[in-house]
Structures are given as structure tokens and as C-alpha cells.
Write a protein that holds these residues in place. Structure first.
Motif, PDB file in Angstrom:
ATOM      1  N   TYR A 144       0.768  -1.235   0.000  1.00 53.66           N
ATOM      2  CA  TYR A 144       0.000   0.000   0.000  1.00 53.66           C
ATOM      3  C   TYR A 144       0.806   1.297   0.000  1.00 53.66           C
ATOM      4  N   THR A 145       2.129   1.227  -0.012  1.00 45.39           N
ATOM      5  CA  THR A 145       2.864   2.496   0.012  1.00 45.39           C
ATOM      6  C   THR A 145       3.666   2.681  -1.269  1.00 45.39           C
ATOM      7  N   SER A 146       3.980   3.932  -1.577  1.00 46.19           N
ATOM      8  CA  SER A 146       4.777   4.146  -2.789  1.00 46.19           C
ATOM      9  C   SER A 146       6.191   3.644  -2.581  1.00 46.19           C
ATOM     10  N   LEU A 187       5.994   0.101  -3.600  1.00 44.17           N
ATOM     11  CA  LEU A 187       5.919  -0.013  -5.058  1.00 44.17           C
ATOM     12  C   LEU A 187       7.299   0.208  -5.673  1.00 44.17           C
ATOM     13  N   ARG A 238       9.427  -2.883  -5.188  1.00 44.59           N
ATOM     14  CA  ARG A 238       9.112  -3.948  -6.130  1.00 44.59           C
ATOM     15  C   ARG A 238       9.633  -3.614  -7.529  1.00 44.59           C
ATOM     16  N   ALA A 239       9.487  -2.344  -7.919  1.00 45.37           N
ATOM     17  CA  ALA A 239       9.925  -1.942  -9.255  1.00 45.37           C
ATOM     18  C   ALA A 239      11.440  -2.064  -9.386  1.00 45.37           C
ATOM     19  N   VAL A 250       7.590  -1.932 -15.786  1.00 46.58           N
ATOM     20  CA  VAL A 250       7.908  -3.139 -15.015  1.00 46.58           C
ATOM     21  C   VAL A 250       6.924  -4.227 -15.436  1.00 46.58           C
ATOM     22  N   MET A 270       3.976  -5.959 -13.195  1.00 45.04           N
ATOM     23  CA  MET A 270       3.084  -5.082 -12.431  1.00 45.04           C
ATOM     24  C   MET A 270       1.925  -4.660 -13.313  1.00 45.04           C
ATOM     25  N   ALA A 311       2.902   9.187  -0.013  1.00 48.06           N
ATOM     26  CA  ALA A 311       3.453   8.065   0.755  1.00 48.06           C
ATOM     27  C   ALA A 311       2.610   6.820   0.588  1.00 48.06           C
ATOM     28  N   LEU A 366      -0.215   4.694  -1.535  1.00 48.82           N
ATOM     29  CA  LEU A 366      -0.670   4.613  -2.923  1.00 48.82           C
ATOM     30  C   LEU A 366      -2.153   4.963  -3.032  1.00 48.82           C
TER      31      LEU A 366
END
Lengths: 307, 517
Positions: free
Chosen positions: A165-167, A170, A173-174, B90, B93, B106, B108
Motif C-alpha cells: 500500500y505504500t509508494s 511499489l 518492487r519496481a 515493469v 506489475m 506516501a 498509494l
């Protein structure tokens, strides 16, 4: 009688799983960002020693944990400098730190504790939560744990939330999948990976400190006995997913706890064989699961910006 | 006032000067095309503007302010966005996750992105499912995601590096339309291409680059296309004939074939027979799905198709680098299904593979060693290599095939792409026996001169009675060289055209699966 033995078995299984849960959860996040910390075991061992020392010197296990985490984080920072900034081979760096950790803790332990090695180290008491104790069979085992054990489960939840849930999650992961794409999306690959490795360091520190000041209240040479490697295995076994990784850690914990259960049940199995069990299980797990679970594409591959 | 001002930009990679003293203005609201051959410096210029590389000399200003991005993050902050030659998404995703990547907040907020995507869909007609995973999307759809990603933040300058190379004809039209729309809204577009047909349809101005320098900047209204071509390649168009036309896609017209271009009207007996070839990748996805094809002696059969429709896998299987799941391949009467590369070579198959660097040559070894990679035994006596004999043979081969290198002993890596490819052709066409040649994307990344040489070699091989299978993503190339074109779509051949009846439109329609002949 059987109930009591089961309670002991479950209790010790959980207790033995906690350091692996801490380390594996942090390592999982770091690997999702593309950095493999083979130095995990070294971080844990250094933290275990430092926590014991600080707790013994100050009388406060809390300060012990803080000191342990600090030292493990410092090792992680060094690992990050070498493997992210200087793009050194992550595996070689990790092995180096593990050897350094084993040698330095063994040396310092003999120097400092030497004759005092029988002295108990101040540690945490078990919380004994009454509302948990009422659950049949597993209740007493769940209730009689130190606070840190509950923190380990909390960290699994926190890590899962971060990734989903957080940037930052993300970005992690990227960066672990396709650092080039992440870079071009404006993400700092180096910063994300540093944070990932430091996160692994903090959690490995908690895991190591748990061993000396929450679990056994003592330090022994090479007391992690490869727990860091088991944690790395658990991450693979768990397919880089926080919940499956937790399950793998519990499996390793219970496999280790069999060494207490089996003699208590008066079964004729050599204890040495039981001691071997978690490691054997780890091998089987890796052999059986490595092919099936997909690792982050950029795992262990240093990033260099290019066209 | 110009939006972007480049003055004296220079970029060197080691001893190679990629860009040399570039001074250029990009106006607001214009589509500015960068034209040039491979290696002219187009991509390097884009990468400097986007902060991927930093210039060795020179300065940039953006909107009147100094502009010196230390990385893409800084360029993005200043409103410069870029679609790269290779996608930067990516793969595992979702679309929404890729679009959220690198945006400040912070926690998403997928909902915000979906709302913004709906706005862009209304404004530009860019529609896509936010929940789809990137690796499930087609190439055209992926590029749409890239463009959405660029437009999300309402940029000032959109840089597109060879965006049309991977697209189907109708997708190219849509992309060029979007470029115009973006420019209409007062933003600027830099579009890199080596296809003149696209430039004449979309550009306000065009800058021609050659060997890292600006040759000319022209306004497109009333511009002479031929003079643009001349400045791009540095010589007159006529001399290169249909080859050049194919390479730069002038006006999208089919180049006329001279009589020498056309092969024997009736090909001889079958030299390659592929029947019901099926290939599933390691994930079980069918890449080839019952493909059958026959190539006769003395003919060039072209395989057209949008990349990712199975042509790469077909090339790998024919080279023995992948084993088919089902089906049979017969070369000159010999079964070669699932054989090793050595056995396939022995059956008389020459291979010019798609990935020259990974498969065709060993860059660290010398040219001579590369020329005789598969035939080391030929030059050994009592188990020792006879280097002088090999050197002599290599020199002959290099002369015959015009491989330009200072000596046969220099490393393959020191050669230009064109000379590397000529060396590969020299090796493969010197095989004995030789009945069939597979050429997969044989001109990718080559300059016009080398392209011409490759075409001539392929035609000569055909005239010598070889069967040739030419796999290419360049439609113009296929139309210029092939005697017959088969179109591959989703792992199957969906249609075939004989020389004389080639048309861009018909092939394009088949490539996108819209029409069957």
C-alpha cells in the motif's frame, strides 16, 4: 501429559521461529528491492553479542536490543555501500561479513566474558497474556512469550502493508524487477536499495538480539547456528511473499523444536539427526521450490545507469 | 521564446564522439523530428535531454532557465518526459502500478490514477485497462501505457525515441495523431525516427544528424524530401536505389524493382519444408501454433509480422537453439526436427541469427577466429591449431565479403555492426554443403551501405540456387528483397503474397490479424 508436551513443543517451536521470522521478513523486503544479504547471519550474530554485552553492562535488556539493532544496521550499511554503491558481488560481500562476524564475536566474547560466561544476562520476562492463555492446546504456548515475539508478527504485517500500500513498497518492487524502468520513472534505485538493506539490517538485529536477551539470556559462540541462512531459505521457500515466508519460518522453528519433543515422547531417534532436520528441510525446500517461485528479476544484479 | 535551447552540446563515450557541438532550438507547440542513420547520435541527444547521460560540454536551457538534469528524476520534475526505444515498464506489475511509480504520495492512491486515466482517455483517446498486467499487453498497448505515463503529469516536452519501430501500420497512424494533438496543446514534441514517411506526415521542423553533428534543420512546409535523404546519408539517393528507399521508407511507397531484383519466376524443388510446427514457451504459452511453410531452391521467402508473433521462435528453432513441441522440419530431404545446431549446419543450413551479439559471434575473439568458429578442425594439425593457414583463409574471405578490418587478428568487437554482420554472412555462406539460408533481422542496426551489401549477398545466394528465409520487421525491406512474403500472426501464417502483388496495406492488415487472404 501429552497436552503438556504439546504445549512445550509449540511454545519452543514459536520461540525458535521468532529470530528467523524477524530476519526473513526484513530480508524479503531487501530482496524484493534486488539486494541479497548473505550477511544476514553475521548481522544476527553481531547483534546477539552486542545485545548481550550492552544488556549485561547496563542491566537493561531494552538498551541491549537497541545496541544490537544499531550494530546490525551498521553492518547492513556497510553491505549496502559495497553492494549498491560499489556494485561488489553481493554473495562474496555477504560471506565476508559472516566470517568477520563469527571471528569477531568469538574473540570479543572470550576476551570480555571469558570467566564470567556463567553469569546470567538480564533479559525480558514473558508477558503471560491471560486472554490468549484460554485458547485450548496452543493458548499457553502463545501467551507465554516475550514482547519481542509479538513484535516479530507485527513486523510481518507492517512489511506486508509497506509492500502493498505504500509508494515506497511499489518502488521496492519496481527496483527489484526492473531497475532501469524504475530509474526512468524518476525513482532513485540506490536510495530504495539502501533503505531495503537497512530495513533488513534492523530486523536481523531484532532477531539476533531476541536470541541472546529474550530467548536464552546468554551468549554462546556462533549462537545463531545458521539462523540467517535459514531465513534466506525461508524467503525463497515463501516465494518472496510475507505470509508464505512467515509460514516457512514457523516450519523451520517447529522442525528445530522436534529435538525437544521426540526425546520427551521417548521415541528412539538420535538427537543429532533431529538437530540436522531444519537444515535438511531447507535443502529439500529449496530443491523443490526454487524452480516454481519466481525471484525478483534483478536480484543480486547491481544497477548501472545506461541508455 | 524557444522552450528548449541546446548550445554546444558534446558527448563522448570513451574515444567515440557521439555528439559534437550540437546547437538547437525547440519551439513551443512544435513537433520536431530528429532524422539520422543508426549511430548518428539521435538517441544520445534524447538521453542528454532526459538526464540519462550528462553532456561533456555545452549547456541547455528549458523555458529560459538553466537545465542540467543529473538524472531522469530531475528531468521529470522540470516537465520533460520520454518514451524510450525499449519500454521502461515493469513487466509483472499492473498498468496502474506502473503509472503510480515515482509519483509523490506516501500511500498509494490507485483511485486518483484511474480518474486521471479517464481524463486522458477522453482527451487523447488513450484507453487501457488499469488492472491489466504489462506482460499481458501487446507491444502497441504497452506503448500506449508509456505515453499515458508521460502525459499524466502534464509535461512541457515529450521526447519519443524511435517509437514507431515496434508498431503496426495503424498503430503508427494513431501515434502520429497523438503527437500532433500534444503539440496543438502548446507542448513540444521531439520525435526520433529514421523513416521519412513519418516525418512528412507529422513534423513541423526536422533536424538531420550525421555522425554526431547537425547537418541541417529544415521547416517541413515545402521541403524537398530527396535533399533530406541526401543530407542524412551523405550521398545521392540514386546511387543506392531501391535499397535506400526501403531503408528510409520514403512516402511509404513500395520501391520499384529493377529486373535484376526479381528472382526466377518458378522456384525449384522444396529445400525447406516445415509442417505443423508448434512451440510452447517454458510457461506453456503457444508461440508457434501449427505453422507450415515451404521454401524452394532459388527463392527468397520473407516472413512479415509484428514482433512477438512467433518469428523469433521460428528463427531459434530453425537454428537448433530451441526444440519444437510438435511438427517437423525437413531440409533437403534430411529430418532436422529438434537436431543440434551442429547437425543442422551439417545438413546445409546457414544461419544469420537475429541476435548478432549473443548468438552469431564471440566479440572478444578475433575476426579470423569468428570466421572459422564452426570449422576449427579444418585448421588443426595433430590437434594443434594451424594459425597461419587460418589467417590466410580468413583474409581471402574478408576480401570476398568486403569485411573492413585492419587485420584478421583484431577483435570482433572493434568492428562496426555492418562489418560484423558481413563477417557472419561470410562464415555462413561459405559453409559446405549449403542449401538453405535463414536470415533473421539481418539489417537491424546497420547503416545504409551495409544494408545494401547484405541485400546483395542474400540475392546472390538466391541466384546460386539457395533457398532463403528472410525474417524481418521492416516491411519495406521484405518488399524490396523477397520473391514471396508470408505473414505470421499469433504463431501461424495467415496469408501469402507473390512478388508483384505486394502492398503495404494488404500486408499491414494481415499483420494485425484483420484480414485473411
Amino acid at each position: 501429559m501429552i497436552d503438556e508436551q504439546m504445549a512445550v513443543f509449540i511454545g519452543s517451536g514459536l520461540r525458535l521461529a521468532v529470530p528467523i521470522i524477524f530476519a526473513a521478513t526484513g530480508e524479503m523486503l531487501s530482496e524484493r528491492a534486488g539486494v541479497l544479504n548473505l550477511s544476514l547471519d553475521g548481522m544476527m550474530l553481531m547483534s546477539a553479542f552486542t545485545a548481550a554485552l550492552a544488556s549485561w553492562a547496563t542491566g537493561s535488556p531494552l538498551i541491549g536490543v537497541a545496541a544490537g539493532v544499531l550494530v546490525a544496521t551498521a553492518v547492513a550499511a556497510a553491505q549496502a555501500v559495497l553492494s549498491v554503491t560499489l556494485r561488489a558481488n553481493q554473495l562474496v560481500v555477504g560471506i565476508g561479513f559472516n566470517i568477520l562476524a563469527l571471528g569477531s564475536t568469538t574473540f570479543l566474547y572470550r576476551e570480555i566474558f571469558g570467566p564470567l560466561s556463567r553469569d546470567p544476562i538480564p533479559g525480558f520476562a514473558q508477558l503471560n497474556l491471560p486472554w490468549l492463555a484460554h485458547i485450548p492446546v496452543i493458548g499457553p504456548a502463545l501467551a507465554n512469550q516475550t514482547g519481542l515475539a509479538y513484535v516479530s508478527i507485527l513486523m510481518v504485517v507492517v512489511t506486508w502493508l509497506i509492500l502493498k500500500y505504500t509508494s515506497f513498497g511499489l518502488a521496492v518492487r519496481a527496483v527489484g524487477e526492473d531497475p532501469r524502468a524504475a530509474d526512468k520513472a524518476g525513482i532513485s534505485v540506490a536510495r530504495t536499495r539502501y533503505l531495503g538493506v537497512l530495513y533488513a539490517g534492523i530486523l536481523a538485529g531484532l532477531g539476533g538480539a531476541f536470541m541472546s536477551v529474550a530467548d536464552s539470556n546468554t551468549f554462546t559462540e556462533n549462537m545463531t547456528k545458521g539462523a540467517g541462512y535459514l531465513a534466506i531459505t525461508a524467503v525463497i521457500f515463501g516465494g518472496w511473499n510475507p505470509w508464505y515466508t512467515l509460514a516457512a519460518c514457523l516450519l523451520f522453528g517447529f522442525a528445530t523444536a522436534l529435538q525437544f519433543l521426540v526425546p520427551a515422547l521417548q521415541l528412539d531417534v538420535p538427537v543429532a539427526l533431529l538437530l540436522l532436520l531444519p537444515y535438511l528441510l531447507a535443502l529439500v525446500a529449496i530443491a523443490g521450490f526454487v524452480g516454481k517461485s519466481r525471484q525478483p528479476s534483478a536480484l543480486t544484479i547491481p544497477f548501472e545507469r545506461g541508455g | 521564446m524557444a522552450l528548449l535551447e541546446l548550445s554546444g552540446l558534446t558527448k563522448r563515450f570513451g574515444a567515440f564522439t557521439a555528439l559534437d557541438d550540437i546547437t538547437l532550438l525547440i519551439e513551443r507547440g512544435e513537433v520536431h523530428c530528429l532524422l539520422g542513420e543508426n549511430g548518428a547520435g539521435k538517441s544520445t541527444l534524447c538521453n542528454l535531454v532526459f538526464g540519462v547521460h550528462r553532456p561533456d560540454a555545452g549547456t541547455m536551457t528549458l523555458g529560459g532557465e538553466p537545465f542540467d538534469p543529473r538524472g531522469p528524476a530531475e528531468a521529470l520534475q522540470r516537465g520533460v518526459v520520454m518514451v524510450h526505444q525499449h519500454f521502461s515498464l515493469v513487466p509483472n506489475m499492473t498498468v496502474a502500478e506502473n503509472l503510480m511509480l515515482g509519483r509523490a504520495s506516501a500511500v498509494l492512491k490507485p483511485q486518483d490514477i484511474i480518474v486521471r486515466m479517464e481524463q486522458l482517455a477522453a482527451e487523447y483517446g488513450l484507453e487501457i485497462d488499469p488492472e491489466a498486467r504489462i506482460d499481458e499487453l501487446s507491444v502497441g498497448e504497452r506503448q500506449r501505457v508509456e505515453i499515458i505515463k508521460c502525459l499524466l503529469g502534464d509535461p512541457q516536452l515529450l521526447v519519443l525515441d524511435e517509437p514507431t519501430a515496434v508498431l503496426q501500420p495503424d498503430e503508427i497512424d494513431a501515434l502520429l495523431a497523438i503527437c500532433r494533438q500534444v503539440a496543438l496543446r502548446g507542448k513540444s514534441v521531439i520525435l526520433v525516427t529514421h523513416k521519412l514517411g513519418e516525418i512528412s506526415r507529422v513534423a513541423d521542423r526536422t533536424t538531420v544528424l550525421r555522425q554526431g553533428r547537425i547537418i541541417a534543420t529544415v521547416a517541413m512546409e515545402g521541403a524537398d524530401i530527396r535533399s533530406l535523404v541526401r543530407s542524412m546519408v551523405g550521398r545521392d539517393v540514386q546511387s543506392a536505389g531501391s535499397v535506400l528507399a526501403a531503408a528510409v521508407d520514403i512516402e511509404g511507397k513500395t520501391p520499384a524493382k529493377s529486373s535484376s531484383d526479381v528472382g526466377p519466376t518458378s522456384p525449384g524443388e522444396a529445400v525447406l519444408q516445415i509442417s505443423d510446427l508448434v512451440y510452447r514457451d517454458p510457461h506453456g504459452v503457444p508461440r508457434l501454433d501449427g505453422l507450415s511453410l515451404t521454401v524452394g531452391t532459388g527463392e527468397i521467402v520473407g516472413i512479415a509480422g509484428v514482433e512477438g508473433n512467433g518469428q523469433t521462435e521460428l528463427g531459434l528453432i530453425l537454428a537448433g537453439l530451441a526444440a519444437p513441441s510438435a511438427g517437423a522440419i525437413v531440409v533437403g530431404g534430411t529430418q532436422v526436427t529438434g537436431c543440434t545446431p551442429q547437425e543442422i549446419t551439417d545438413a546445409g543450413v546457414g544461419i544469420v541469427p537475429e541476435d548478432r551479439h549473443a548468438v552469431a559471434c564471440i566479440k572478444e575473439l578475433s575476426v579470423a577466429e569468428n570466421l572459422y568458429l564452426g570449422a576449427i578442425g579444418k585448421f588443426s594439425r595433430f590437434g594443434l591449431l594451424d594459425k597461419s593457414a587460418r589467417r590466410k583463409a580468413a583474409e581471402t574471405m574478408m576480401r570476398d565479403f568486403d569485411v573492413r578490418a585492419s587485420s584478421p587478428d583484431v577483435s570482433m568487437a572493434s568492428l562496426s555492426g555492418g562489418n560484423q554482420q558481413k563477417a557472419v554472412l561470410a562464415r555462413e555462406l561459405s559453409l559446405d554443403p549449403l542449401v538453405f539460408l535463414l536470415a533473421a533481422q539481418p539489417t537491424r542496426g546497420l547503416d545504409v551501405g551495409a544494408i545494401e551489401a547484405v541485400y546483395n549477398r542474400i540475392r546472390a545466394a538466391r541466384d546460386d540456387g539457395l533457398g532463403v528465409l528472410l525474417i524481418s520487421s521492416e516491411l519495406e525491406e521484405l518488399m524490396a528483397v523477397s520473391d514471396r512474403i508470408a505473414v505470421i500472426y499469433r504463431g501461424k501464417l495467415v496469408g501469402e503474397l507473390a512478388a508483384g502483388s505486394f502492398s503495404r496495406e494488404a500486408i499491414g492488415a494481415m499483420m494485425s490479424g484483420h484480414a485473411h487472404v
